[in-house]
Write an enzyme that holds these catalytic residues in place. Structure first.
Site, PDB file in Angstrom:
ATOM      1  N   GLU A  36       0.841  -1.206   0.000  1.00 49.66           N
ATOM      2  CA  GLU A  36       0.000   0.000   0.000  1.00 49.66           C
ATOM      3  C   GLU A  36       0.870   1.248   0.000  1.00 49.66           C
ATOM      4  O   GLU A  36       1.853   1.323   0.746  1.00 49.66           O
ATOM      5  CB  GLU A  36      -0.923  -0.018   1.220  1.00 49.66           C
ATOM      6  CG  GLU A  36      -2.223   0.728   0.997  1.00 49.66           C
ATOM      7  CD  GLU A  36      -3.108   0.051  -0.055  1.00 49.66           C
ATOM      8  OE1 GLU A  36      -2.975   0.382  -1.261  1.00 49.66           O
ATOM      9  OE2 GLU A  36      -3.929  -0.799   0.324  1.00 49.66           O
ATOM     10  N   HIS A  37       0.500   2.188  -0.840  1.00 46.86           N
ATOM     11  CA  HIS A  37       1.262   3.424  -1.052  1.00 46.86           C
ATOM     12  C   HIS A  37       2.687   3.119  -1.524  1.00 46.86           C
ATOM     13  O   HIS A  37       3.631   3.816  -1.168  1.00 46.86           O
ATOM     14  CB  HIS A  37       1.276   4.302   0.212  1.00 46.86           C
ATOM     15  CG  HIS A  37      -0.034   5.011   0.423  1.00 46.86           C
ATOM     16  ND1 HIS A  37      -0.399   6.117  -0.306  1.00 46.86           N
ATOM     17  CD2 HIS A  37      -1.077   4.739   1.234  1.00 46.86           C
ATOM     18  CE1 HIS A  37      -1.610   6.511   0.081  1.00 46.86           C
ATOM     19  NE2 HIS A  37      -2.052   5.681   1.002  1.00 46.86           N
ATOM     20  N   ASP A  39       2.937   1.963  -5.028  1.00 50.01           N
ATOM     21  CA  ASP A  39       2.945   1.926  -6.507  1.00 50.01           C
ATOM     22  C   ASP A  39       3.685   3.122  -7.091  1.00 50.01           C
ATOM     23  O   ASP A  39       4.401   2.990  -8.081  1.00 50.01           O
ATOM     24  CB  ASP A  39       1.534   1.753  -7.108  1.00 50.01           C
ATOM     25  CG  ASP A  39       0.525   2.832  -6.760  1.00 50.01           C
ATOM     26  OD1 ASP A  39       0.813   3.665  -5.878  1.00 50.01           O
ATOM     27  OD2 ASP A  39      -0.548   2.850  -7.396  1.00 50.01           O
ATOM     28  N   GLY A 132     -12.344   3.766  -1.228  1.00 45.78           N
ATOM     29  CA  GLY A 132     -11.043   3.093  -1.332  1.00 45.78           C
ATOM     30  C   GLY A 132     -11.079   1.858  -2.202  1.00 45.78           C
ATOM     31  O   GLY A 132     -10.145   1.063  -2.203  1.00 45.78           O
ATOM     32  N   LEU A 133     -12.182   1.669  -2.953  1.00 47.35           N
ATOM     33  CA  LEU A 133     -12.278   0.495  -3.829  1.00 47.35           C
ATOM     34  C   LEU A 133     -12.135   0.880  -5.305  1.00 47.35           C
ATOM     35  O   LEU A 133     -12.514   0.118  -6.197  1.00 47.35           O
ATOM     36  CB  LEU A 133     -13.615  -0.236  -3.597  1.00 47.35           C
ATOM     37  CG  LEU A 133     -13.851  -0.777  -2.186  1.00 47.35           C
ATOM     38  CD1 LEU A 133     -15.228  -1.423  -2.080  1.00 47.35           C
ATOM     39  CD2 LEU A 133     -12.771  -1.777  -1.781  1.00 47.35           C
ATOM     40  N   SER A 134     -11.623   2.074  -5.553  1.00 50.22           N
ATOM     41  CA  SER A 134     -11.285   2.509  -6.919  1.00 50.22           C
ATOM     42  C   SER A 134     -12.486   2.646  -7.845  1.00 50.22           C
ATOM     43  O   SER A 134     -12.473   2.183  -8.981  1.00 50.22           O
ATOM     44  CB  SER A 134     -10.282   1.550  -7.566  1.00 50.22           C
ATOM     45  OG  SER A 134      -9.143   1.491  -6.805  1.00 50.22           O
ATOM     46  N   SER A 136     -13.357   5.367  -9.245  1.00 48.90           N
ATOM     47  CA  SER A 136     -13.011   6.224 -10.398  1.00 48.90           C
ATOM     48  C   SER A 136     -12.215   5.456 -11.450  1.00 48.90           C
ATOM     49  O   SER A 136     -12.460   5.620 -12.651  1.00 48.90           O
ATOM     50  CB  SER A 136     -12.306   7.509  -9.980  1.00 48.90           C
ATOM     51  OG  SER A 136     -11.386   7.287  -8.980  1.00 48.90           O
ATOM     52  N   ASP A 180      -4.646   1.048  -9.422  1.00 48.96           N
ATOM     53  CA  ASP A 180      -6.104   0.905  -9.513  1.00 48.96           C
ATOM     54  C   ASP A 180      -6.548   0.619 -10.942  1.00 48.96           C
ATOM     55  O   ASP A 180      -7.360  -0.279 -11.193  1.00 48.96           O
ATOM     56  CB  ASP A 180      -6.796   2.166  -8.991  1.00 48.96           C
ATOM     57  CG  ASP A 180      -6.375   2.500  -7.571  1.00 48.96           C
ATOM     58  OD1 ASP A 180      -5.737   1.648  -6.932  1.00 48.96           O
ATOM     59  OD2 ASP A 180      -6.682   3.612  -7.117  1.00 48.96           O
ATOM     60  N   TYR A 229      -2.843  12.895  -0.016  1.00 48.53           N
ATOM     61  CA  TYR A 229      -2.173  11.899  -0.860  1.00 48.53           C
ATOM     62  C   TYR A 229      -0.951  12.529  -1.535  1.00 48.53           C
ATOM     63  O   TYR A 229       0.151  11.970  -1.502  1.00 48.53           O
ATOM     64  CB  TYR A 229      -3.176  11.401  -1.911  1.00 48.53           C
ATOM     65  CG  TYR A 229      -2.676  10.301  -2.813  1.00 48.53           C
ATOM     66  CD1 TYR A 229      -2.831   8.963  -2.458  1.00 48.53           C
ATOM     67  CD2 TYR A 229      -2.053  10.585  -4.024  1.00 48.53           C
ATOM     68  CE1 TYR A 229      -2.388   7.952  -3.292  1.00 48.53           C
ATOM     69  CE2 TYR A 229      -1.608   9.587  -4.860  1.00 48.53           C
ATOM     70  CZ  TYR A 229      -1.774   8.265  -4.497  1.00 48.53           C
ATOM     71  OH  TYR A 229      -1.325   7.271  -5.316  1.00 48.53           O
TER      72      TYR A 229
END
Ligand code: GLA
Length: 393
Positions: A36-37, A39, A132-134, A136, A180, A229
């Site tokens: 997590e964080h 990529d 938080g499940l993407s 977009s 994502d 972010y």
């Protein structure tokens, strides 16, 4: 393939455009199990596409602009390659916020000289927004595939993911990494995806039969997430810049070993050091994932997920009290191997690895425990790893 959401948007298509849609595309949301964080630090991520998705029904339009109906917003927008550079609609009014995602995809495709034929479209999603499940990325990947369907070009799914990321970075203005869009474009049923965010090489890893992925939505939605972010991204870049003095060959935190980091961390400002430590240690954890999963060592893998949550909470500081409660309750329950926040953080969902036989009672007990501590009614469901963006009709 039929479901209620598709039936609903098909009805709305008939009502709005007076004919039947010709195609249906779906693109899923994702959970991330580890990495997590990392990529945007060239690390390794381990997401899976989930069985919640954005669906679009569409047909070519005999006009020079596309008209989209966003059922979840109860709004409509019309734009064309000529209007999107000014972020406006064909009638000159500004694009609504939701329309920036499809318009951004049109923009990034056009930048590559890929055509985006005019279409009439209706879309809706059962990926909760801001959770938080993407959601977009799933919207971006539905539109990328929809335009591909109406065009004579064809891109590999990773290329569509990269163009979706470019749309989000440069058109919408959110500085996200590739995870994502990658998961939404490239998902594989019943498999986890292991992506090297530097080389973009990826492979699938089977999830053991007797393990379920349970998603738990705190229902807390934080605004201003993108500012926080971007600050985290900046801290990581700052760490690389400062560490470069002693480690001249590093290009990103991916290149820093835990040993080197421990030796040099004292040279960094405190906040930068905390952020960078999370990334360096999280990349180390995610490097162990493949071997552990292949050996069926879910217990140890779950411990790494638990460590990841502590690190996100204390070092990266992207958790919130509700996420911490959800994780804490989950970790105390029978059958739970690991629990942690998933995605960017600041609210949204946790991901839990749970022994399959225990998954349903786990979900119930977690909902009760969370509700009695926070007074909030969460949404908790057992999810399945699904395929990435696909043309259904
Ligand atoms: C968001 C971004 C991703 C990734 C995660 C954190 O979901 O869109 O690129 O950085 O946060 O891992």
């Amino acid at each position: 393939m039929k479901n209620e959401l598709v039936d609903h948007i098909t009805t709305i298509f008939h009502e709005t455009f007076g004919s039947a849609p010709e195609h249906i595309v779906r693109a899923p949301g994702r959970v991330n199990l580890l990495g997590e964080h990392v990529d945007y630090n060239d690390g390794f991520v381990l997401p899976a596409a989930i069985d919640r998705a954005t669906y679009i029904v569409f047909a070519p339009a005999d006009k020079d602009f596309s008209t989209l109906v966003a059922v979840d917003m109860d709004q409509q927008a019309s734009f064309s390659p000529q209007t999107i550079s000014s972020k406006t609609q064909v009638n000159g009014s500004p694009l609504p916020e939701w329309a920036q995602y499809p318009a951004g995809v049109m923009w990034s495709l056009n930048e590559e000289h890929l055509s985006t034929p005019a279409m009439n479209a209706v879309f809706a999603s059962n990926v909760p927004r801001g959770s938080g499940l993407s959601s977009s990325a799933s919207v971006e990947m539905t539109f990328a595939l929809a335009w591909q369907t109406l065009s004579d070009w064809k891109l590999p799914s990773m290329q569509r993911a990269l163009l979706g990321q470019k749309a989000e970075n440069q058109y919408v203005g959110v500085n996200c990494g590739i995870m994502d869009q990658f998961a939404s474009a490239c998902g594989v049923e019943n498999k986890l995806l292991l992506l090297d965010c530097r080389s973009l090489e990826w492979k699938t890893i089977p999830l053991p039969e007797d393990v379920s992925i349970v998603v738990a939505d705190t229902t807390v939605r934080r605004k201003l997430t993108s500012g926080e972010y971007n600050k985290r991204r900046f801290a990581c870049e700052e760490a690389v810049r400062l560490l470069n003095e002693d480690l001249p060959t590093i290009r990103s935190l991916r290149d820093v070993s835990v040993e080197d980091f421990n030796r040099l961390a004292g040279k960094l400002p405190e906040e930068v050091s905390k952020r960078a430590r999370h990334v360096v240690e999280e990349i180390e954890r995610s490097k162990q994932a493949e071997a552990l999963l292949e050996a069926g060592n879910i217990r140890r893998f779950g411990e790494l997920m638990n460590q990841c949550h502590i690190s996100l909470r204390d070092l990266y500081e992207v958790s919130c009290p509700e996420l911490d409660v959800m994780v804490h309750v989950a970790q105390s329950l029978e059958g739970c191997y690991g629990a942690r926040l998933t995605g960017a953080g600041f609210g949204g969902c946790t991901v839990n690895l749970v022994r399959r036989a225990e998954a349903e009672p786990f979900a119930k007990a977690l909902a009760n425990g969370y509700e009695s501590e926070t007074g909030l009614g969460p949404e908790i469901y057992v999810t399945r790893a699904s395929n990435g963006a696909e043309l259904l009709l």
